[in-house]
Design a protein around this motif. Sequence first.
Motif, PDB file in Angstrom:
ATOM      1  N   ASN A 167       0.955  -1.208   0.031  1.00 20.74           N
ATOM      2  CA  ASN A 167      -0.146   0.018   0.089  1.00 20.74           C
ATOM      3  C   ASN A 167       0.693   1.319   0.075  1.00 20.74           C
ATOM      4  OD1 ASN A 167      -2.418  -1.467  -0.084  1.00 20.74           O
ATOM      5  ND2 ASN A 167      -2.515  -1.653   2.142  1.00 20.74           N
ATOM      6  N   GLU A 168       2.006   1.149   0.701  1.00 18.02           N
ATOM      7  CA  GLU A 168       2.895   2.393   0.603  1.00 18.02           C
ATOM      8  C   GLU A 168       3.339   2.769  -0.405  1.00 18.02           C
ATOM      9  OE1 GLU A 168       5.608   1.671   3.703  1.00 18.02           O
ATOM     10  OE2 GLU A 168       3.894   2.310   5.492  1.00 18.02           O
ATOM     11  N   ARG A 169       3.890   1.484  -1.118  1.00 12.83           N
ATOM     12  CA  ARG A 169       4.439   1.673  -2.431  1.00 12.83           C
ATOM     13  C   ARG A 169       3.420   2.337  -3.543  1.00 12.83           C
ATOM     14  NH1 ARG A 169       6.953  -3.425  -1.346  1.00 12.83           N
ATOM     15  NH2 ARG A 169       5.255  -4.426  -2.436  1.00 12.83           N
ATOM     16  N   LYS A 170       2.166   1.542  -3.352  1.00 10.01           N
ATOM     17  CA  LYS A 170       1.312   2.218  -4.321  1.00 10.01           C
ATOM     18  C   LYS A 170       1.060   3.728  -4.111  1.00 10.01           C
ATOM     19  CE  LYS A 170      -1.197  -2.137  -5.069  1.00 10.01           C
ATOM     20  NZ  LYS A 170      -2.658  -2.696  -4.757  1.00 10.01           N
ATOM     21  N   GLN A 176       4.123   9.947  -6.960  1.00 10.39           N
ATOM     22  CA  GLN A 176       5.020  10.429  -8.154  1.00 10.39           C
ATOM     23  C   GLN A 176       4.231  10.679  -9.408  1.00 10.39           C
ATOM     24  OE1 GLN A 176       7.700   7.166  -8.336  1.00 10.39           O
ATOM     25  NE2 GLN A 176       8.915   7.459  -6.452  1.00 10.39           N
ATOM     26  N   ARG A 177       3.165   9.835  -9.642  1.00 12.20           N
ATOM     27  CA  ARG A 177       2.306  10.069 -10.892  1.00 12.20           C
ATOM     28  C   ARG A 177       1.626  11.328 -11.011  1.00 12.20           C
ATOM     29  NH1 ARG A 177       1.424   4.437 -10.421  1.00 12.20           N
ATOM     30  NH2 ARG A 177      -0.502   4.863  -9.434  1.00 12.20           N
ATOM     31  N   GLU A 178       1.130  11.644  -9.686  1.00  9.76           N
ATOM     32  CA  GLU A 178       0.499  13.085  -9.690  1.00  9.76           C
ATOM     33  C   GLU A 178       1.424  14.059  -9.925  1.00  9.76           C
ATOM     34  OE1 GLU A 178      -1.365  12.981  -5.910  1.00  9.76           O
ATOM     35  OE2 GLU A 178      -3.091  11.794  -6.546  1.00  9.76           O
ATOM     36  N   MET A 179       2.591  13.973  -9.171  1.00  5.61           N
ATOM     37  CA  MET A 179       3.561  15.041  -9.371  1.00  5.61           C
ATOM     38  C   MET A 179       3.979  15.026 -10.832  1.00  5.61           C
ATOM     39  SD  MET A 179       6.086  14.102  -5.946  1.00  5.61           S
ATOM     40  CE  MET A 179       7.374  15.550  -6.643  1.00  5.61           C
ATOM     41  N   GLU A 184       3.789  18.370 -15.740  1.00  3.26           N
ATOM     42  CA  GLU A 184       3.351  18.173 -17.275  1.00  3.26           C
ATOM     43  C   GLU A 184       2.148  19.593 -17.461  1.00  3.26           C
ATOM     44  OE1 GLU A 184       2.104  14.451 -18.621  1.00  3.26           O
ATOM     45  OE2 GLU A 184       4.123  13.579 -18.662  1.00  3.26           O
ATOM     46  N   LEU A 185       1.368  19.313 -16.601  1.00  5.27           N
ATOM     47  CA  LEU A 185       0.377  20.678 -16.878  1.00  5.27           C
ATOM     48  C   LEU A 185       1.128  22.122 -16.606  1.00  5.27           C
ATOM     49  CD1 LEU A 185      -2.574  19.169 -14.586  1.00  5.27           C
ATOM     50  CD2 LEU A 185      -2.582  19.355 -17.208  1.00  5.27           C
ATOM     51  N   VAL A 186       2.000  22.023 -15.413  1.00  2.00           N
ATOM     52  CA  VAL A 186       2.754  23.198 -15.390  1.00  2.00           C
ATOM     53  C   VAL A 186       3.677  23.743 -16.534  1.00  2.00           C
ATOM     54  CG1 VAL A 186       4.471  24.477 -14.028  1.00  2.00           C
ATOM     55  CG2 VAL A 186       2.590  23.268 -12.843  1.00  2.00           C
TER      56      VAL A 186
END
Length: 378
Positions: A167-170, A176-179, A184-186
Motif C-alpha cells: 500500500n505504501e509503494r502504491k 509520483q504520478r500526480e507530481m 506536465e500541466l505546469v
Amino acid sequence: MYKVDLPLDQSIENSVERRRSAETERKARIFNTRLRVMGLDVSALDQQVQKKKHQQNMEIQRDKAFDKLREYHDEALLQQDIDEKEKQDTLRAELTQYRATHQCVEDSRDADLKCGLKGAFSSTTPEGKLGPASMTLFQGEHIGEEQMRREQMKKTDRDLRAQKEDNERKHVGEKQREMIVNKELVLQDLRGVQLHALDEECKKATRIALDNYNHALTAERAERLKEQHRREEMEKRAEMQHTLTSDMMTECAEVAERELGGRRAARVLVDRWKGMSPEQLSAIHREREEQRQERERQRDAEKIQNAAWDLQLLKQSRKAEEEDRRAEELRREKRIQTDHYNMQLAREQQEHQEFLNKKLYTNKPSKDYFHQFNTSSR
C-alpha cells in the motif's frame, strides 16, 4: 467559481442589422468619387486599427478568464483527491476498529480451542453422556498447537506487513504520478504562456509595420497631391502667358493664312481667322452674281426643253388615241361578224332537230316491244 465573461452569440436580428450597416458603409465608401479616385481613407484605416485593438483586448480578457477557470478546476481536483484520500483513511480506520471491537478471536466459535477455553461456553453435561457429535477436541490435535499458533501469527504479521508495504509503494507511486502530471500541466501552461507572448509580439510587430506602411502611403499621397497642384499651377500660368502673347489676342489677320509648298494655295487656319477683307467680299459678290446669271440661263434652257417634251408627248398621246379608236372599230366589226355566224349556227341546229323529231324518229316503240325481252332463262 470565477465568472467568465465570454462573448455571447449574436441573434439573427443583430447579425442581419450588422450586415446591413456594413453594406451601407461599404456603398458609401465605394460611391465616394473623391475617395475612390484619390486613394486610401485614413479615417477608415484608423477605425480598423481601433477595432483590431478592441478585439485584441477582448481576447486578452477571455484568456485571463480561461486561466482563472483552469486554476479553479485544478484546485477543485486537488481538493477532491485530498478528500477522497481522507475518506479512504477514515473508512480503513473504522474497519480496523470494527474488526477489533466486534470480530475478536475470543468471540469466535472456536475460541475455546484457540484461546485455551477462556471465556468459552462450558457445558454441565458429563462427558460420558455426550455422543460423538459433541466432540470438540480429538486425539493428537493438541500436539504442537502453540507452535502452530505462533507460526500463524507470524505469517499473519508478515502478510499484514507486506500489504502495508504494498500500500505504501502504491501510495508513493500515485504521488509520483500526480507530481509528474502536475509538472506536465505546469509545463504546458508555461508553453502556452510563451506561445501567447510570442503571438502577441508577432501581432504587435505586424501592427507596427502596417501603421508605418499606412503612414508612408499617406505621406506619399500628400506629396503626390502637392506635386500635382504645383504642375497644374505651372501649366495654367504657361497657358495664360501664351494666350496673352498669342496672335489671337493681337488681332493679326495674316496669321490665319499659312503658306504651303509648291504651287498650292495658302491654307486658312480656322482657329485664327478674323474675317474676310473687302476684296474677298467683292470677289464673293461677283462670283455670286455670275452664279445667279448662269442659273437663270439654265432655267430658260430647261423651260424650252420642257416645252418641246410637252409637245412631243401631246403628239404621241394623239397618235395613241387614234390607234385605240381604230382598234376599237375593228373589235366591233369582228364582234358583229361573230354574232351573225352564231345566229346562222343556231338556225341550222334548230332545223336539224326538227328533222330528227318530225321525220326521222316518227315510229315510237310500244310496251309490247319492251315486254318481249327477259321472258326466259336463255
